[in-house]
Each structure stands twice: as C-alpha cells, then as structure tokens.
Design an enzyme around this catalytic site. Sequence first.
Site, PDB file in Angstrom:
ATOM      1  N   CYS A  37       0.889  -1.127  -0.192  1.00  0.00           N
ATOM      2  CA  CYS A  37       0.159  -0.038  -0.386  1.00  0.00           C
ATOM      3  C   CYS A  37       0.752   1.397  -0.218  1.00  0.00           C
ATOM      4  O   CYS A  37      -0.452   2.531  -0.237  1.00  0.00           O
ATOM      5  CB  CYS A  37      -1.024  -0.280   1.191  1.00  0.00           C
ATOM      6  SG  CYS A  37      -2.272  -1.485   1.181  1.00  0.00           S
ATOM      7  N   LYS A  81      -8.956   8.087   3.731  1.00  0.00           N
ATOM      8  CA  LYS A  81      -9.067   7.185   3.239  1.00  0.00           C
ATOM      9  C   LYS A  81     -10.894   6.914   4.136  1.00  0.00           C
ATOM     10  O   LYS A  81     -11.006   6.510   3.995  1.00  0.00           O
ATOM     11  CB  LYS A  81      -8.711   6.437   4.037  1.00  0.00           C
ATOM     12  CG  LYS A  81      -6.918   6.100   3.632  1.00  0.00           C
ATOM     13  CD  LYS A  81      -6.636   4.895   3.853  1.00  0.00           C
ATOM     14  CE  LYS A  81      -5.474   4.753   3.079  1.00  0.00           C
ATOM     15  NZ  LYS A  81      -4.348   5.242   3.099  1.00  0.00           N
ATOM     16  N   HIS A  94      -9.004   2.530   1.100  1.00  0.00           N
ATOM     17  CA  HIS A  94      -8.217   2.691   1.155  1.00  0.00           C
ATOM     18  C   HIS A  94      -7.794   1.981  -0.459  1.00  0.00           C
ATOM     19  O   HIS A  94      -7.905   0.708  -0.870  1.00  0.00           O
ATOM     20  CB  HIS A  94      -8.131   1.403   1.914  1.00  0.00           C
ATOM     21  CG  HIS A  94      -6.228   1.487   2.009  1.00  0.00           C
ATOM     22  ND1 HIS A  94      -5.661   2.137   1.472  1.00  0.00           N
ATOM     23  CD2 HIS A  94      -5.647   0.360   2.879  1.00  0.00           C
ATOM     24  CE1 HIS A  94      -3.883   1.736   1.841  1.00  0.00           C
ATOM     25  NE2 HIS A  94      -3.861   1.110   2.408  1.00  0.00           N
ATOM     26  N   PHE A 151       2.296  -3.473   3.910  1.00  0.00           N
ATOM     27  CA  PHE A 151       2.187  -4.441   4.483  1.00  0.00           C
ATOM     28  C   PHE A 151       3.881  -4.936   3.879  1.00  0.00           C
ATOM     29  O   PHE A 151       4.548  -4.731   2.974  1.00  0.00           O
ATOM     30  CB  PHE A 151       1.101  -5.901   3.850  1.00  0.00           C
ATOM     31  CG  PHE A 151      -0.416  -5.801   4.235  1.00  0.00           C
ATOM     32  CD1 PHE A 151      -0.187  -5.432   5.514  1.00  0.00           C
ATOM     33  CD2 PHE A 151      -0.933  -6.299   3.723  1.00  0.00           C
ATOM     34  CE1 PHE A 151      -1.754  -5.169   5.803  1.00  0.00           C
ATOM     35  CE2 PHE A 151      -2.385  -6.747   3.808  1.00  0.00           C
ATOM     36  CZ  PHE A 151      -2.471  -5.363   4.916  1.00  0.00           C
ATOM     37  N   HIS A 159      -1.801   7.910   7.243  1.00  0.00           N
ATOM     38  CA  HIS A 159      -2.358   7.013   6.632  1.00  0.00           C
ATOM     39  C   HIS A 159      -3.447   5.997   7.248  1.00  0.00           C
ATOM     40  O   HIS A 159      -4.511   5.670   6.211  1.00  0.00           O
ATOM     41  CB  HIS A 159      -0.922   5.897   6.990  1.00  0.00           C
ATOM     42  CG  HIS A 159      -1.110   3.932   6.248  1.00  0.00           C
ATOM     43  ND1 HIS A 159      -1.926   4.300   5.094  1.00  0.00           N
ATOM     44  CD2 HIS A 159      -1.940   2.875   6.579  1.00  0.00           C
ATOM     45  CE1 HIS A 159      -1.287   3.342   4.281  1.00  0.00           C
ATOM     46  NE2 HIS A 159      -1.579   2.639   5.416  1.00  0.00           N
ATOM     47  N   GLU A 166      -0.179   4.264  15.006  1.00  0.00           N
ATOM     48  CA  GLU A 166       0.650   5.903  14.058  1.00  0.00           C
ATOM     49  C   GLU A 166       0.279   7.686  14.667  1.00  0.00           C
ATOM     50  O   GLU A 166       0.902   8.235  14.939  1.00  0.00           O
ATOM     51  CB  GLU A 166      -0.556   6.378  12.647  1.00  0.00           C
ATOM     52  CG  GLU A 166      -0.108   7.509  11.654  1.00  0.00           C
ATOM     53  CD  GLU A 166      -0.758   6.959  10.194  1.00  0.00           C
ATOM     54  OE1 GLU A 166      -0.931   6.683  10.232  1.00  0.00           O
ATOM     55  OE2 GLU A 166      -0.416   8.173   9.574  1.00  0.00           O
TER      56      GLU A 166
END
Length: 417
Positions: free
Chosen positions: A165, A337, A342, A403, A305, A316
Amino acid sequence: MELKRVVVTGIGAVTPIGNNAPAYWEGLVNGANGAAEITRFDSSKFKTRFACEVKNFDPLAYFDRKEVRKYDLYALFGIVAADEALADSGLLEGNTDRDEVGVIWSSGIGGLITFFDEVSAFAKGDGTPRFNPFFIPKMIADITAGHISIKHGLRGPNFATVSACASSANSLVDAFNYIRLGKAVAFVAGGSEASINEAGVGGFNAMHALSTRNDDPLTASRPFDKDRDGFVIGEGGGGIILEELEHALARGAKIYAEVGGAGLSADANHMTSPHPEGLGAMLSMKRALDDAGLQITDIQHINTHGTSTPLGDIAETKAIRALFGDHAPSISINSTKSMTGHLLGGAGVIEAIATLLAVKNDIVPPTINHFTDDPEIDNTLDFTFGKARHRQVNAALTNTFGFGGHNVSIILKKYVP
C-alpha cells in the site's frame, strides 16, 4: 553536489469520490463518501459486501474498444489519471525534451481482475490452455508505466515500484530523487489499483483486514474511532507531474507546491501489523523532516495513513505524538481514507494530491465518520473531525505505509522563490 529543487506542476486523479482532480478535491473538502454496495461482482456470500468503487467511469470515453480489451482496469485508471496530470501541467506542449521525462507508475497488486478471470476460466475448462494473449501484459504491475511512456513518447527512466500500500508513495519519492540528482527534468509519477473482485475482497476478508459493517457502509471507514473494525477497500489512482524547478520556471508552468523532502523506513516487526509503538512511522517522518531541513514546528498538517484498522491507527498516532511532542496538538491531522476508502497501491499518490492541495489552498479536508473517542488514541491530537478547516498550511506531511512494514513520509510545502 547541490541538489535541484523539485516542484509539482500537474495533477490527475480517478477516485471513488471524483473522476478528475478538481472533482476529487471538491469531494474531499465537502466530506463526500465513496462507500456503497459492491457492484463489480456478486458479493452476497462474502463477509464484506461494500467498497469504495469508482463511479461513472466509462473506458470508452477515453479508449477505443480494442484498447479496452488490452488493458486491465487498474491500467485504465492509471492512464486516464496520467493523461489528466500531463494536460494539467502543459509539460508536453512546448519544447520539453521527452528523452528527459520519466515515468514511475505503481500498483500494489497489478491486474488482479485479469489474473482471477483468466485462471478461473482455465479452472472451469477441460484443462486445455486457452489463455488470452494479453493475459500477462494486462496483469503485470509495471505495465502502466510502459503504456504511459508509449502513449506520450517519454523516454526517461521507466519502471514501477511495489511496496504494497506504500507503492505509489514510493514512486513519488523515486521520481523526486531522480530529478533532484539531475537524472531527468520531469516525471509522471503515481499509481493505480483495481482489486475489488472476488479474490481481492475474499483475500482481505481472510486476513480480517476489511470492515464488515454491511448494515451501514457509509460509516464503515471510521479512522481513529473506537468502533473501527477495518478498512474499506477502494480503487482508482492518481498522477503527479514532478518537475525540476528551473525547468518549470523557464516554461512558465504553474506550481502547486514544492516537494520538501522524503523519508523511508521499515517497521522490521511483523508481516501485516505495524510496530505497536509506531517506531517505523516515526522514523520515516523524522527522516522526511531531516531531508527537508525543517523543524517539527514547521509542520501544520499531516495526512495520515489512517486506514481505520484497530492497530494501525493507534501506532500512527503514537508515532506522531512521540516525534512532535508538545507541537503535536497544533497539527491538523486527517485521514482522507474516511471518504475514499483505501486504494491500496494507489493510496499514497491520491493522498499526496490531497496534501499538496491543502498546502496550496490552506484548507485541511476532514476526517468523517467519527462517533466515539478511543481511549487508546491520544485525543489531544487535532483530527479535523467532521468538517474541512481553513488554516495556514506552509508545510505538510503525508504518510503511507504498507504490508511488510514499508513506511513512506513525504513533505510538501508552499513554493517560495
């Protein structure tokens, strides 16, 4: 060696809340919501039956039927976004040397729809291979960069970055570095994704990564909310024209913002879970600040994110508090998002576009879908819940993680001659 300055001179986007950059920005500022029931396949037996699909996208408005058959949907999104960004920049209208313009276009997965359809058809057959001759070139994750270069005759560096991502954010960083090192005068950089099919939704469901709030898709993507239960898968992409400053000035280009710096790191922790204290995220943000030569007090806005996953949001925000300390509550944080879902490998670039437009317009888009504070999240931070906010934004960070523990932070700032 003196590094060259790099600016943004063009943008393009195909997103679940707008099929071009102006519509995307208008949607962000107004708190639009891209979530709805899945239309791309029968999802009635799936744990998740909704997504943030791109709406009203007719490939035949951009391509002829022969071309459409050759391209996976992720490539169609990508080529359209790149075309818009190039037209917006005017880069190819003058005397720009196309040997000096590169393309870095990313995808986290590539042509998953094509792969699934071709393999499924083979599995249902009698064992005789009848694969489409475009199967492989439609599927591979680097092919959109090739299509963009072929269409526009761009003969600079050409490749794709793949970091799950974080992929399209990595493409921007690579383009930034090539330009400031003098290896090219401009890049078309970005990424796209189209993984809303049986394999994409089923695969992420198996990981328990997706929200299953089927009774209320519109509130399913709720970053930082106590009751968040996973991300909402989206699709689309975005493109940014990064250009060496003197080249842009010489041709009289409009300048959206300047790329201040970038930082990369790894969590080195787990295949899919972030470091619980946000160590990797903190390192990437710190390295971006150091690269830009900025202090923590220079940052007014962070596009996080912010996926709406239970662990990711906590990590985060811990990273932001750890790095920015007492300045952290003064930073307007958001997660776009909450509106777009996403976009996987396409997320980094559309969030960079949101961030540079926040810098240009002095408007921070909202984080929608907040209902209940999470006691595990530092709620002294300013999450810009509910409505967009007007404020001076001279410098902003955009975070993108993937990931594998890939972390990318990019600083965008107002261009000052």
